[in-house]
Design an enzyme around this catalytic site. Structure first.
Site, PDB file in Angstrom:
ATOM      1  N   ARG A 255      -2.348  12.192   2.521  1.00 34.75           N
ATOM      2  CA  ARG A 255      -3.004  11.603   1.358  1.00 34.75           C
ATOM      3  C   ARG A 255      -4.450  11.293   1.710  1.00 34.75           C
ATOM      4  NH1 ARG A 255      -1.526   5.801   0.176  1.00 34.75           N
ATOM      5  NH2 ARG A 255      -3.634   5.499   0.976  1.00 34.75           N
ATOM      6  N   HIS A 259      -4.534   5.072  -2.275  1.00 37.23           N
ATOM      7  CA  HIS A 259      -3.321   5.079  -3.080  1.00 37.23           C
ATOM      8  C   HIS A 259      -3.656   5.439  -4.531  1.00 37.23           C
ATOM      9  CE1 HIS A 259       0.502   4.155  -4.759  1.00 37.23           C
ATOM     10  NE2 HIS A 259       0.022   3.166  -5.474  1.00 37.23           N
ATOM     11  N   TYR A 267      -7.918   1.189   5.445  1.00 37.54           N
ATOM     12  CA  TYR A 267      -6.887   1.187   6.493  1.00 37.54           C
ATOM     13  C   TYR A 267      -6.623   2.583   7.051  1.00 37.54           C
ATOM     14  CZ  TYR A 267      -4.588   2.445   2.154  1.00 37.54           C
ATOM     15  OH  TYR A 267      -4.289   3.042   0.951  1.00 37.54           O
TER      16      TYR A 267
HETATM   17  C1  LIG Z   1      10.754   0.124  -6.529  1.00 34.99           C
HETATM   18  C2  LIG Z   1       9.266   0.137  -6.375  1.00 34.99           C
HETATM   19  N1  LIG Z   1       8.671  -0.736  -5.530  1.00 34.99           N
HETATM   20  C3  LIG Z   1       7.327  -0.763  -5.394  1.00 34.99           C
HETATM   21  C4  LIG Z   1       6.523   0.099  -6.097  1.00 34.99           C
HETATM   22  C5  LIG Z   1       4.978   0.053  -5.964  1.00 34.99           C
HETATM   23  N2  LIG Z   1       4.474   1.301  -5.389  1.00 34.99           N
HETATM   24  C6  LIG Z   1       4.004   2.312  -6.171  1.00 34.99           C
HETATM   25  S1  LIG Z   1       3.594   3.670  -5.281  1.00 34.99           S
HETATM   26  C7  LIG Z   1       3.980   2.900  -3.820  1.00 34.99           C
HETATM   27  C8  LIG Z   1       3.839   3.659  -2.521  1.00 34.99           C
HETATM   28  C9  LIG Z   1       4.629   4.936  -2.592  1.00 34.99           C
HETATM   29  O1  LIG Z   1       4.538   5.624  -1.352  1.00 34.99           O
HETATM   30  P1  LIG Z   1       5.210   7.050  -1.225  1.00 34.99           P
HETATM   31  O2  LIG Z   1       6.609   6.992  -1.717  1.00 34.99           O
HETATM   32  O3  LIG Z   1       4.996   7.529   0.175  1.00 34.99           O
HETATM   33  O4  LIG Z   1       4.414   7.969  -2.248  1.00 34.99           O
HETATM   34  P2  LIG Z   1       2.846   8.345  -2.147  1.00 34.99           P
HETATM   35  O5  LIG Z   1       2.085   7.266  -2.881  1.00 34.99           O
HETATM   36  O6  LIG Z   1       2.487   8.417  -0.699  1.00 34.99           O
HETATM   37  O7  LIG Z   1       2.708   9.661  -2.844  1.00 34.99           O
HETATM   38  C10 LIG Z   1       4.455   1.600  -4.042  1.00 34.99           C
HETATM   39  C11 LIG Z   1       4.890   0.654  -2.983  1.00 34.99           C
HETATM   40  C12 LIG Z   1       7.177   0.999  -6.986  1.00 34.99           C
HETATM   41  N3  LIG Z   1       6.468   1.867  -7.738  1.00 34.99           N
HETATM   42  N4  LIG Z   1       8.527   0.999  -7.094  1.00 34.99           N
END
Ligand SMILES: Cc1ncc(C[n+]2csc(CCOP(=O)(O)OP(=O)(O)O)c2C)c(N)n1
Ligand SMILES: Cc1ncc(C[n+]2csc(CCOP(=O)(O)OP(=O)(O)O)c2C)c(N)n1
Ligand SMILES: [Mg+2]
Ligand SMILES: [Mg+2]
Lengths: 348, 326, 348, 326
Positions: A255, A259, A267
């Site tokens: 990535r 975010h 970070y």
């Molecule tokens: C159940 C839940 N908890 C917290 C979140 C908040 N949240 C949105 S995206 C994210 C990180 C997701 O990381 P990853 O699964 O690796 O996907 P990426 O963003 O790296 O594509 C979080 C913690 C959420 N969407 N759903």
């Protein structure tokens, strides 16, 4: 130029994964379209024209595009926020994406949902919700319907490295594995879950090992090589179609943006980002096409030009469209009643 | 003494409690190095270290369950939900395990679950929720919803010191919009279970909490100015346990009640308040208890839709006029 | 007799797992106590003196007793419905169990909870709730407190084969693995989850493979050999205590009775039950003690006699005890207020 | 035509719908060979086969989520929760995914989630719950609670035919205690959203549902006999959407309302009903709307405690007397 290109083409090595030349052009188109669309959305975001947040898949386009390209029209997929490419391949239109980000009345969700949270049952992709993991059981249910009706169709489900920590992911993949459903789970390992490193999500050395805990086969490949992604996904999809059950694929990528656009990503080590920039999936595909001559520079330039005009036109159109009419907010909570009553004091 | 925002007040409250009591620790997603999605715990890992600021996997049930286990052993966990919308993933753990722990097994479970709630921010259906109604109905839990910077600080401190599990719902619309000057020497602790009269009035009461308090105050001013109607605004601050005395007092005083909440209407908290008023102060009512709430739909994303679905100051004014004229 | 026993003892092979002879007697006591207690509870159940359902661990006593015996007093465990033996080892008293089943005022939960749903923070076991999987995150939290305070204490968590399908199990074990908490997870594989076979719960060939999906070590052993269970658990517990993180142990056993006493278990093949009856963990331990002479028959007969009188006395006592006073139902929902107001119409 | 029990009526309803419509299928824990913990689906796997009777792992979120996915594709899943208490594990999936699917994404989600609810059976805190209040507050869901054998059958058939997700809460206390003779030739379908007058009355209305209907009828008889008070009993049958017409009609008729539910008091469904009556029929009320409910505690196991916590016929009589005398 053309002559040189032609001569290179003559000396071209055979195209892998049973792909035809036009398909290589298509893949190039989807990759470029994903990136260009996101870049132009970023501009709109900076201008405050995107209402909510903006999520980028910069540097991850190959895993979405290559995997989705392995599906047939009747197959289904469920994207997460970084899988715009997979939706485009499956038939989502740039105009829909832009409208959705801008919350326009004509957006696929009529302004109800944000970013790429929408789906199309005709085209075969399902609108995600924010709650990570929840799409896995849902897609298992779609796959279950294929199995029950003996339809030769497959479900492709995307989850991030972080989403593998959720209970819903576990319940869904386990359910699918036990039922031997026609499903492929793609774990898109981009190294980060928001600010959290994969080591903070799981103690496994590699996420593909999770397959062992569900009694299903798994494979881990370079997610930034679009042809490799296509090939490995294709294999898993056809295996599922043939009744071979669930496969988990870990696609290694990174990535490169935060975010979301608001995230300064302080970070993330600069060098790490730089290293992966040098490993950009589109640049790599470009180089590959240069070297093999499968698709000439001229052709690719034409594709890029086409995309430019296409996306600009789409944005121009969407920008001038209205927001939804307020009262439409009351439609479609239920099939019956089709519209709920407005609050009494809103009559006045 | 500088003005501080609602968010800074919350952060100060958390920091003061962590300095005061080493049993207090924080766990949640991205609460460490990143300082939380809204930076509520910014700087905490530097001050308190990894041992007391725990970055967790994305697993709300595990976060809440682990907090409960640690609480049984005498620690004072504060669990962050990145957005309160994700507390739904811990619904079973909260309602079946945490809420019943003391009653069924005498297990002390002093813990706080907090996170950003609320709309008016174009967050769409999954980043705008108000979950108070989902938990109001669970004996064993306490629920607080600060509306002011002072209470953002005072209620988090009270929640951490409370011996029961407390859900602390902070409104993200207020995070940086509300400012207040708070005395630095005072140990601000807002008692749980006590409402606050946000504005005195004679003719009509608006009972509300969280971000709606500010809309109620706007409406009250307009009604004073334009209609000469004197509106009392009661900020409940705590929803569970509910401050019946304060509710009954304002009913007996103005005899007309409007209950306002941001959440959807059917099954919302206003119903419970109406029932309590009805049971205990029926004779004091000069008119029906009226509700101003969101419409019964998932909260849509588009500005035109969100503004239509959520309660607005204008709605409060309209309904208050009807009630005043009753 | 005695002389023969003595002479055998003289020729006894060394006792494994660093256990002392008195400990072998203790293990025998716990095994027998578990079974006798359950048998007598079954009689009470048939007489309608048990208020709710009755759950048996017949044939599984060794995995509960052997594993719990590997803990120190300061360690914690959380039992599930078939782990009565583990609670007894950890200090739960037969009188408490009987009172609890009979919903007596003096029961550990003062009549609020049923069967073995209770705990004791002094003695180190936590009262389970019915919702399967939920205890795993909770115990991870207890282990987290040990780690934070640098206390040399360990958590032992029991789950059934079926409970591994729950989201809570996944979130809890993953959390513990990432945090390298001092925790041991025992998957008690008794072949059935109610009427559901393990193959319908998971596609893994053996549940120990789930450890691979969490990046933690796992071991699978005979759950009906009490000394083996003790030894393998002891090793995992001491590893956890030393900072070695989480271990998953799959203990192979079998549920010889139905899910609960009401269940006619028609779905369980008679031969299967018979096969496992021949593999009864207590009979096996008896035979082992016969052959090795570690504990003489006389000693064991004395243990059994002691248990008989002990349990009979306990039941006699509990039977005549009263149910809780109705108004006590209002106590302890909160620390403050300590008692909630009765409903107004109950004043009258 | 023999008498059949509430449970048999439910089973008949399920079987008839499965025979009528091959899109209908059942999934859940132990629903296959075992026929379900309460034998509701006994004999189904023999008649309909493994393909339409799906035994699942212990995973309520997966059961509900998979049902939703299958429903999107045109099937009509009926998901069983072994005890309704475990629906809490699917709370996120139901409230965030299922309930919003049509609204946010136009996804058809015709599905039923059903299971045994309710107390009076010495089941303790986790096998006695009444979850209606936890979902009343979720736009997009429908909730039905049959009180009679006829409605057990009529509402399951209506729920399966409905194009929206329906929660069907069957009361385990009624399973084998309630009997009725149902015409075998009639296609019994109880319209969702329509209440039923269980007993006509003039002086006072008891609004209730599920097992409480029977206690209300007992109380009504006693009040008639002992006090000459004529009580109307309204069996709501559907809680979401609520039958406002029927509620208002009985209020306008008797002018005195007692709302009774088995669930705990604070945040319970009675609050919503009180608010609706208050808003729309305030002038019609000759007395406060009163509630008879469980006390606000997790439901304890011991007979003395459970009987004390749960509402009893005697409570209805006492409160009705107070109200009648008002
Ligand atoms: C159940 C839940 N908890 C917290 C979140 C908040 N949240 C949105 S995206 C994210 C990180 C997701 O990381 P990853 O699964 O690796 O996907 P990426 O963003 O790296 O594509 C979080 C913690 C959420 N969407 N759903
Ligand atoms: C979340 C949840 N779903 C369903 C149930 C109902 N239930 C109680 S025990 C049981 C079977 C458990 O099987 P297993 O985990 O193998 O334990 P065993 O009974 O074999 O000891 C089920 C389905 C439950 N208690 N919790
Ligand atoms: Mg990631
Ligand atoms: Mg089992």
């Amino acid at each position: 130029m053309t002559s040189r290109a032609a001569s290179v083409a003559a000396a071209s090595p055979p195209i892998p994964a049973g792909l035809r030349r036009e398909q290589l052009v298509e893949l190039y188109y989807w990759l470029r379209l994903t990136r260009t669309l996101e870049e132009k959305l970023t501009n709109l975001y900076r201008q405050g024209k995107v209402i909510g947040g903006l999520f980028r898949s910069l540097g991850q386009e190959a895993d979405s595009v290559g995997s989705a390209y392995a599906l047939r029209p009747a197959d289904f997929l469920s994207p997460l926020i970084r899988n715009l490419g997979s939706m485009l391949v499956k038939g989502a239109e740039p105009l829909q994406i832009v409208r959705q980000y801008m919350a326009k009345a004509e957006s696929p969700t009529r302004g109800r949902e944000l970013n790429i949270h929408f789906g199309d049952l005709e085209k075969g992709y399902v609108g995600q919700i924010s709650h990570l993991g929840d799409m896995v059981p849902v897609m298992a249910g779609i796959a279950l319907s294929f199995k029950m009706r003996k339809e030769p169709r497959v479900c492709l489900v995307y989850v991030g490295d972080g989403a593998t920590s959720t209970g819903a992911f576990h319940e869904g993949i386990n359910f699918a594995a036990v039922q031997r459903l026609p499903m492929v789970i793609i774990v898109e390992n981009n190294g980060w879950a928001y600010s959290t490193r994969t080591e903070q999500q799981t103690a496994v050395k590699q996420l593909v090992d999770k397959a062992k805990g569900y009694g299903i086969p798994g494979e881990r490949v370079d997610g930034n090589d679009v042809l490799v992604v296509y090939e490995v996904t294709k294999r898993a999809v056809e295996k599922a179609r043939a009744g071979g059950g669930v496969t988990l694929l870990e696609l290694m990528t990174y990535r490169r943006k935060g975010h979301a656009e608001h995230d300064a990503q302080g970070y993330q080590p600069k060098e790490e980002i730089a290293r992966w920039e040098a490993n950009d999936p589109i640049d790599r595909y470009d180089r590959q096409l240069d070297e093999t001559g499968w698709v000439t520079r001229e052709e690719r330039a034409a594709v890029r030009a086409r995309i430019e005009t296409e996306v600009d036109a789409v944005i121009a159109q969407a920008e001038n469209e209205p927001f939804p009419e307020p009262e439409t907010a009351l439609d479609g909570v239920y099939a019956h009643p089709a519209r709920i009553e407005p609050l009494w004091y809103r009559h006045a | 003494m500088p003005e501080i925002t609602y968010l800074e007040a919350l952060r100060e409250g958390l920091r003061e409690e962590m300095r005061r009591d080493e049993r207090v620790f924080i766990l949640g997603e991205d609460v460490g190095t990143y300082g939380g999605a809204f930076k509520v715990t910014e700087g905490f890992i530097e001050e308190f270290g990894k041992n007391r600021i725990v970055d967790t996997p994305i697993a709300e049930a595990a976060i809440v369950g682990a907090a409960a286990g640690a609480a049984h052993m005498g620690l004072r966990p504060v669990a962050e939900m990145q957005f309160i919308d994700f507390i739904s993933c811990a619904y079973d753990m909260l309602t079946n395990y945490v809420a019943t722990a003391r009653y069924r097994a005498g297990l002390p479970t002093p813990m706080v679950v907090r996170g950003p709630c609320g709309g008016y921010v174009r967050g769409g259906p999954f980043h705008s929720q108000n979950p108070e109604a989902a938990f109001l109905h669970t004996p064993g839990l306490k629920i607080v919803c600060p509306a002011t910077a002072r209470d953002a600080k005072g209620l988090i401190k009270a929640a951490i010191r409370d011996d029961d599990p407390v859900l602390y719902f902070e409104h993200k619309y207020l995070y940086r919009r509300i400012k207040e000057t708070l005395p630095e020497d005072e140990d601000i602790v807002t008692p749980i279970g006590k409402a606050r009269i946000a504005r005195e009035g004679r003719d009509l009461s608006i009972i509300t909490w969280s971000a709606m308090v500010w809309k109620a105050l706007e409406a009250a001013e307009r009604l004073e100015r334009e209609d000469g109607v004197s509106v009392e605004v009661l900020d409940l601050r705590t929803l569970l346990p509910m401050d019946d005395e304060a509710i009954l007092a304002t009913v007996r005083k103005t005899n007309k009640v409007l209950i306002a909440h941001e959440d959807t209407r059917t099954g919302g908290v206003a119903g419970e308040i109406t029932a309590r008023i009805n049971e205990r102060a029926f004779e004091w009512l000069d008119g029906p208890v009226l509700r101003v709430t969101a419409a019964d739909v998932p909260l849509p994303y588009a500005p035109t839709l969100e503004d239509y679905v959520l309660p607005q100051t204008e709605d409060l004014v309209q309904v208050a006029r009807k009630l005043a004229a009753y």
